[in-house]
Design an enzyme around this catalytic site. Sequence first.
Site, PDB file in Angstrom:
ATOM      1  N   PRO A 131    -103.074 -31.160 -66.436  1.00 33.98           N
ATOM      2  CA  PRO A 131    -103.765 -31.809 -67.453  1.00 33.98           C
ATOM      3  C   PRO A 131    -104.733 -30.724 -68.038  1.00 33.98           C
ATOM      4  CG  PRO A 131    -104.415 -32.794 -65.590  1.00 33.98           C
ATOM      5  CD  PRO A 131    -103.380 -31.819 -65.136  1.00 33.98           C
ATOM      6  N   GLU A 132    -104.315 -29.629 -68.567  1.00 36.54           N
ATOM      7  CA  GLU A 132    -105.077 -29.021 -69.642  1.00 36.54           C
ATOM      8  C   GLU A 132    -105.029 -29.860 -71.164  1.00 36.54           C
ATOM      9  OE1 GLU A 132    -105.925 -24.612 -68.964  1.00 36.54           O
ATOM     10  OE2 GLU A 132    -105.171 -24.838 -67.075  1.00 36.54           O
TER      11      GLU A 132
ATOM     12  N   LYS B  28    -109.715 -32.332 -73.219  1.00 37.81           N
ATOM     13  CA  LYS B  28    -109.150 -32.988 -72.080  1.00 37.81           C
ATOM     14  C   LYS B  28    -109.277 -34.447 -72.247  1.00 37.81           C
ATOM     15  CE  LYS B  28    -109.716 -28.832 -69.294  1.00 37.81           C
ATOM     16  NZ  LYS B  28    -110.307 -28.504 -68.210  1.00 37.81           N
TER      17      LYS B  28
ATOM     18  N   ARG C 222    -120.599 -33.722 -77.334  1.00 34.72           N
ATOM     19  CA  ARG C 222    -120.919 -32.930 -76.176  1.00 34.72           C
ATOM     20  C   ARG C 222    -119.925 -32.124 -75.771  1.00 34.72           C
ATOM     21  NH1 ARG C 222    -120.553 -38.056 -72.393  1.00 34.72           N
ATOM     22  NH2 ARG C 222    -118.361 -37.500 -71.447  1.00 34.72           N
TER      23      ARG C 222
ATOM     24  N   ASN D  35    -108.112 -24.122 -65.805  1.00 38.98           N
ATOM     25  CA  ASN D  35    -107.952 -22.910 -65.015  1.00 38.98           C
ATOM     26  C   ASN D  35    -106.914 -22.041 -65.200  1.00 38.98           C
ATOM     27  OD1 ASN D  35    -109.502 -21.289 -62.808  1.00 38.98           O
ATOM     28  ND2 ASN D  35    -108.373 -22.472 -61.258  1.00 38.98           N
TER      29      ASN D  35
ATOM     30  N   ARG E 248    -113.821 -23.585 -58.482  1.00 35.89           N
ATOM     31  CA  ARG E 248    -112.584 -23.324 -58.769  1.00 35.89           C
ATOM     32  C   ARG E 248    -111.797 -22.102 -58.573  1.00 35.89           C
ATOM     33  NH1 ARG E 248    -111.286 -27.359 -62.310  1.00 35.89           N
ATOM     34  NH2 ARG E 248    -109.099 -26.756 -61.659  1.00 35.89           N
TER      35      ARG E 248
END
Length: 286
Positions: free
Chosen positions: A2-3, A52, A123, A164, A274
Site C-alpha cells: 500500500p503506497e 494513501k 492535512r 518507503n 523505517r
Amino acid sequence: MPEGHTIHALAGRLNGAFAASAVAVSSPQGKFADGAALLDGLRLVDASAWGKHLFAEFEGERWLNVHLGLIGKFSVMAHPGGHIPVEGQVRLRLLNDSWVGDLRGPTVCAVVTPQKVDQIRARLGPDPLRQDADPDLALYRISRSARSIAELLMDQAVLAGVGNVYRCEVLFRHRVDPFRPGRQILPATWRAIWDDLVSLMPLGVAFGQIVTMDDQVADAMAAVADGSAAATTAAVTGARLGNRFERRFYLYRRTGEPCRVCGRTVRTQLLAGRNLFWCGRCQRGR
DNA sequence: TAGTGATGGCTAA
DNA sequence: TAGCCCTCACTAC
C-alpha cells in the site's frame, strides 16, 4: 503493497465494480457493524484516493474513509452469485450482484462527514497522482525544514502517497543524499523528483507494482503508450497483478549487495522507524 | 510448519 | 515510544 499507487488503483476497481449501484454493506468481523449499517443499501457515488487515503462517497453525503496501513488488504473480485464464504478477519464487505469487496486489517475504516473528509485532505501534502496537486506546497515545506529529505518524502503532510520504496528509489534516481536537510535541496532538484514521481507512479497504478528501474520504466511506458497495459481490466476481474515485471529495484531491500551503478555496497539504516537504503558513493553532494 | 518482517499511521502514554 | 491492526510473502527448520 500500500503506497499511493495501490490506493488509486483500488479506487478505480471500486468504481468499476460498484459505482452507481446500491451496495450491500456489512462487517462480517463485527468491528465495523455500526458503520456498515449507516451505508448498507446506499448507492456508491464515487471512490477516489488522496495519497494513501481512500474516500468512497455514498449517497446522502456519507463517506467511507479507509486507510490500509501496513498490512491491510482490500480485494475486489467478480463473484458468481449465491453465498460467498468469509475468509479471515473481514472488517468490511461490499456486495452487489456481480462483485464482492472484502477489506481486511485496515488501520482506518470509518464513516465520516464531508467536513471530516476536507479535514483529512487538508492535512495531506500534494499527491503526484492527482491532477490538482501543487508541488510548490511540498517545496515550501521542504525548503523550510532541517529534517532530512528522506524523512520529508515519507511525511504525508509534505507529500502524499509516497512510501518507503518510492522514497528510496526516487532519491537514488536523482542521486540525492538522503540525509541532506530539506532546506539545502535546490528547487530544481525538488522539481525533478516531483516530475519523476508524476511519471513513475501512474505506472505503478497501471501495472499493480512499483517500477523504478530505467529499463523497466521504458518497457512500462511503451506498453501504456500502445494501450497494451490492460491492467485495469485485469484488476476488475480479480486477476493477479504485479507479475508483469520482475521485482527489481536499484536499492530497496538490497542491503549488502553492490550498487547497480557504481558497485559500492548498498547501505541501510533505520531512519524515523523505517529502513532507509542508499548508495554512499552515488548519492553524495546533492 | 513455524516464525518474521513489511510497501503505515493512528493513538495512548 | 510502544501497541495496534492481524495480512501475506518469504525464510529457516
